[in-house]
Design a protein around this motif. Sequence first.
Motif, PDB file in Angstrom:
ATOM      1  N   GLY A  84       6.480  12.538   2.467  1.00 53.74           N
ATOM      2  CA  GLY A  84       7.169  12.578   1.184  1.00 53.74           C
ATOM      3  C   GLY A  84       6.329  11.886   0.132  1.00 53.74           C
ATOM      4  N   LYS A  85       6.987  11.296  -0.848  1.00 58.78           N
ATOM      5  CA  LYS A  85       6.301  10.644  -1.958  1.00 58.78           C
ATOM      6  C   LYS A  85       5.851   9.246  -1.528  1.00 58.78           C
ATOM      7  CE  LYS A  85       7.672  12.029  -5.930  1.00 58.78           C
ATOM      8  NZ  LYS A  85       6.600  12.909  -6.300  1.00 58.78           N
ATOM      9  N   ILE A  86       4.530   9.058  -1.525  1.00 58.89           N
ATOM     10  CA  ILE A  86       3.958   7.767  -1.139  1.00 58.89           C
ATOM     11  C   ILE A  86       3.090   7.232  -2.273  1.00 58.89           C
ATOM     12  CG2 ILE A  86       3.996   8.361   1.311  1.00 58.89           C
ATOM     13  CD1 ILE A  86       0.892   8.650   1.091  1.00 58.89           C
ATOM     14  N   VAL A  87       2.646   5.988  -2.137  1.00 56.58           N
ATOM     15  CA  VAL A  87       1.800   5.356  -3.136  1.00 56.58           C
ATOM     16  C   VAL A  87       0.336   5.646  -2.813  1.00 56.58           C
ATOM     17  CG1 VAL A  87       1.188   3.179  -4.265  1.00 56.58           C
ATOM     18  CG2 VAL A  87       3.537   3.571  -3.515  1.00 56.58           C
ATOM     19  N   VAL A  88      -0.396   6.017  -3.859  1.00 55.58           N
ATOM     20  CA  VAL A  88      -1.826   6.312  -3.754  1.00 55.58           C
ATOM     21  C   VAL A  88      -2.562   5.537  -4.841  1.00 55.58           C
ATOM     22  CG1 VAL A  88      -1.453   8.609  -2.736  1.00 55.58           C
ATOM     23  CG2 VAL A  88      -1.637   8.370  -5.231  1.00 55.58           C
ATOM     24  N   ASP A  89      -3.886   5.478  -4.716  1.00 56.43           N
ATOM     25  CA  ASP A  89      -4.677   4.822  -5.752  1.00 56.43           C
ATOM     26  C   ASP A  89      -4.991   5.816  -6.865  1.00 56.43           C
ATOM     27  OD1 ASP A  89      -6.822   6.399  -4.859  1.00 56.43           O
ATOM     28  OD2 ASP A  89      -8.092   4.702  -4.337  1.00 56.43           O
ATOM     29  N   GLY A  90      -5.808   5.433  -7.826  1.00 51.27           N
ATOM     30  CA  GLY A  90      -6.135   6.272  -8.971  1.00 51.27           C
ATOM     31  C   GLY A  90      -6.880   7.544  -8.630  1.00 51.27           C
ATOM     32  N   THR A  91      -7.481   7.605  -7.446  1.00 49.93           N
ATOM     33  CA  THR A  91      -8.189   8.815  -7.029  1.00 49.93           C
ATOM     34  C   THR A  91      -7.368   9.639  -6.041  1.00 49.93           C
ATOM     35  OG1 THR A  91      -9.351   7.705  -5.209  1.00 49.93           O
ATOM     36  CG2 THR A  91     -10.438   7.698  -7.357  1.00 49.93           C
ATOM     37  N   GLY A  92      -6.124   9.223  -5.782  1.00 54.02           N
ATOM     38  CA  GLY A  92      -5.254   9.970  -4.881  1.00 54.02           C
ATOM     39  C   GLY A  92      -5.366   9.588  -3.418  1.00 54.02           C
ATOM     40  N   ARG A  93      -6.116   8.521  -3.124  1.00 52.53           N
ATOM     41  CA  ARG A  93      -6.249   8.070  -1.737  1.00 52.53           C
ATOM     42  C   ARG A  93      -5.017   7.267  -1.332  1.00 52.53           C
ATOM     43  NH1 ARG A  93     -11.451   5.191  -0.512  1.00 52.53           N
ATOM     44  NH2 ARG A  93     -10.654   5.393   1.577  1.00 52.53           N
ATOM     45  N   THR A  94      -4.540   7.523  -0.125  1.00 49.25           N
ATOM     46  CA  THR A  94      -3.349   6.892   0.434  1.00 49.25           C
ATOM     47  C   THR A  94      -3.512   5.384   0.538  1.00 49.25           C
ATOM     48  OG1 THR A  94      -2.878   8.907   1.674  1.00 49.25           O
ATOM     49  CG2 THR A  94      -1.852   6.874   2.476  1.00 49.25           C
ATOM     50  N   LEU A  95      -2.436   4.657   0.201  1.00 49.98           N
ATOM     51  CA  LEU A  95      -2.420   3.209   0.340  1.00 49.98           C
ATOM     52  C   LEU A  95      -1.517   2.819   1.503  1.00 49.98           C
ATOM     53  CD1 LEU A  95      -2.313   2.082  -3.388  1.00 49.98           C
ATOM     54  CD2 LEU A  95      -4.278   2.429  -1.892  1.00 49.98           C
ATOM     55  N   TYR A  96      -1.857   1.701   2.143  1.00 51.60           N
ATOM     56  CA  TYR A  96      -1.190   1.250   3.358  1.00 51.60           C
ATOM     57  C   TYR A  96      -0.760  -0.197   3.245  1.00 51.60           C
ATOM     58  CZ  TYR A  96      -3.506   5.343   5.378  1.00 51.60           C
ATOM     59  OH  TYR A  96      -3.929   6.622   5.640  1.00 51.60           O
ATOM     60  N   VAL A  97       0.218  -0.562   4.088  1.00 52.47           N
ATOM     61  CA  VAL A  97       0.617  -1.954   4.298  1.00 52.47           C
ATOM     62  C   VAL A  97       0.483  -2.246   5.787  1.00 52.47           C
ATOM     63  CG1 VAL A  97       2.142  -2.085   2.297  1.00 52.47           C
ATOM     64  CG2 VAL A  97       3.070  -1.350   4.503  1.00 52.47           C
ATOM     65  N   SER A  98       0.407  -3.531   6.112  1.00 52.04           N
ATOM     66  CA  SER A  98       0.227  -3.960   7.501  1.00 52.04           C
ATOM     67  C   SER A  98       1.374  -4.855   7.948  1.00 52.04           C
ATOM     68  CB  SER A  98      -1.090  -4.730   7.640  1.00 52.04           C
ATOM     69  OG  SER A  98      -1.191  -5.327   8.917  1.00 52.04           O
ATOM     70  N   ASP A  99       1.815  -4.653   9.178  1.00 49.81           N
ATOM     71  CA  ASP A  99       2.841  -5.521   9.757  1.00 49.81           C
ATOM     72  C   ASP A  99       2.332  -6.942   9.981  1.00 49.81           C
ATOM     73  OD1 ASP A  99       4.764  -3.533   9.834  1.00 49.81           O
ATOM     74  OD2 ASP A  99       4.391  -3.012  11.925  1.00 49.81           O
ATOM     75  N   LYS A 100       1.021  -7.144   9.948  1.00 50.58           N
ATOM     76  CA  LYS A 100       0.460  -8.479  10.165  1.00 50.58           C
ATOM     77  C   LYS A 100       0.486  -9.331   8.903  1.00 50.58           C
ATOM     78  CE  LYS A 100      -2.424  -7.156  14.057  1.00 50.58           C
ATOM     79  NZ  LYS A 100      -3.764  -7.153  14.634  1.00 50.58           N
ATOM     80  N   ASP A 101       0.777  -8.712   7.751  1.00 53.66           N
ATOM     81  CA  ASP A 101       0.874  -9.441   6.488  1.00 53.66           C
ATOM     82  C   ASP A 101       2.319  -9.875   6.261  1.00 53.66           C
ATOM     83  OD1 ASP A 101      -1.816  -8.963   6.047  1.00 53.66           O
ATOM     84  OD2 ASP A 101      -1.467  -7.305   4.663  1.00 53.66           O
ATOM     85  N   THR A 102       2.513 -10.750   5.291  1.00 53.05           N
ATOM     86  CA  THR A 102       3.871 -11.173   4.935  1.00 53.05           C
ATOM     87  C   THR A 102       4.132 -10.874   3.456  1.00 53.05           C
ATOM     88  OG1 THR A 102       3.149 -13.434   4.422  1.00 53.05           O
ATOM     89  CG2 THR A 102       3.931 -13.005   6.668  1.00 53.05           C
ATOM     90  N   ALA A 103       5.410 -10.631   3.139  1.00 51.03           N
ATOM     91  CA  ALA A 103       5.810 -10.323   1.769  1.00 51.03           C
ATOM     92  C   ALA A 103       6.365 -11.535   1.034  1.00 51.03           C
ATOM     93  CB  ALA A 103       6.851  -9.201   1.775  1.00 51.03           C
ATOM     94  N   ASP A 104       6.939 -12.485   1.766  1.00 52.88           N
ATOM     95  CA  ASP A 104       7.574 -13.633   1.128  1.00 52.88           C
ATOM     96  C   ASP A 104       7.284 -14.899   1.918  1.00 52.88           C
ATOM     97  OD1 ASP A 104       9.068 -15.133  -0.643  1.00 52.88           O
ATOM     98  OD2 ASP A 104      10.993 -14.600   0.259  1.00 52.88           O
ATOM     99  N   PRO A 105       6.248 -15.621   1.596  1.00 55.55           N
ATOM    100  CA  PRO A 105       5.347 -15.392   0.478  1.00 55.55           C
ATOM    101  C   PRO A 105       4.315 -14.310   0.811  1.00 55.55           C
ATOM    102  CG  PRO A 105       4.615 -17.310   1.680  1.00 55.55           C
ATOM    103  CD  PRO A 105       5.900 -16.838   2.339  1.00 55.55           C
ATOM    104  N   SER A 106       3.761 -13.674  -0.240  1.00 46.30           N
ATOM    105  CA  SER A 106       2.725 -12.658  -0.056  1.00 46.30           C
ATOM    106  C   SER A 106       1.503 -13.291   0.592  1.00 46.30           C
ATOM    107  CB  SER A 106       2.319 -12.056  -1.403  1.00 46.30           C
ATOM    108  OG  SER A 106       3.379 -11.332  -1.966  1.00 46.30           O
ATOM    109  N   LYS A 107       1.028 -12.662   1.669  1.00 43.07           N
ATOM    110  CA  LYS A 107      -0.176 -13.157   2.344  1.00 43.07           C
ATOM    111  C   LYS A 107      -0.872 -12.008   3.044  1.00 43.07           C
ATOM    112  CE  LYS A 107      -2.219 -16.573   5.367  1.00 43.07           C
ATOM    113  NZ  LYS A 107      -3.538 -16.086   5.073  1.00 43.07           N
ATOM    114  N   SER A 108      -2.179 -11.900   2.798  1.00 36.71           N
ATOM    115  CA  SER A 108      -3.011 -10.935   3.503  1.00 36.71           C
ATOM    116  C   SER A 108      -3.613 -11.609   4.724  1.00 36.71           C
ATOM    117  CB  SER A 108      -4.144 -10.441   2.600  1.00 36.71           C
ATOM    118  OG  SER A 108      -5.075  -9.709   3.367  1.00 36.71           O
ATOM    119  N   ASN A 109      -3.515 -10.953   5.856  1.00 34.06           N
ATOM    120  CA  ASN A 109      -4.114 -11.464   7.091  1.00 34.06           C
ATOM    121  C   ASN A 109      -5.207 -10.534   7.582  1.00 34.06           C
ATOM    122  OD1 ASN A 109      -2.550 -13.914   7.637  1.00 34.06           O
ATOM    123  ND2 ASN A 109      -0.824 -12.504   7.714  1.00 34.06           N
TER     124      ASN A 109
END
Length: 173
Positions: free
Chosen positions: A57-82
């Motif tokens: 369905g409708k997903i988020v992409v970057d400015g060139t139309g490439r698919t963007l992803y999230v990871s279960d290893k990261d956290t949202a609250d607080p935001s943290k990239s692992n």
Amino acid sequence: MKRFAIVVGSAVLGLSALPACGGGDDTPAAAPSNTSSQAAPASSDAKLATADVGDFGKIVVDGTGRTLYVSDKDTADPSKSNCDGDCAAKWPPVVAGSGTPQLDGVDASLVGTVTRTDGTKQVTLAGLPLYLFASDSNAGEAKGQAVGGVWWVVGADGKKITTQASGSGDGGY
């Protein structure tokens, strides 16, 4: 003495040609997170849009139309990239750039940034850091879906979409 002058002259000419070869910008470790085909260019603002990709369905992409992803290893609250090092080479972070990301179909109240361990700002959606998948080379590809059971395409509402893509692998991270 003439031989010495020839050697010195050759060395000077050889060294002066090095900057024309691209300098230090094309080191393999830095290329995945800094090239415009892998992530948002550091000198401009990130772009987020929506697109219909595959059965997701409708997903988020970057400015060139490439698919963007999230990871279960990261956290949202607080935001943290692992995802650093080898992980970030395979999953380049979406770099925020110098200003506010440009949005098309994405709620601005869901968009933010998080500071990565290297000091760069990464774009977040609903608190989760956003990534590209290095093996997605064209708009509309979603080869990273369900990789390792932790990587997911993300909807415009900021929620991961866990629908399995046909042919999903568990190729890492």
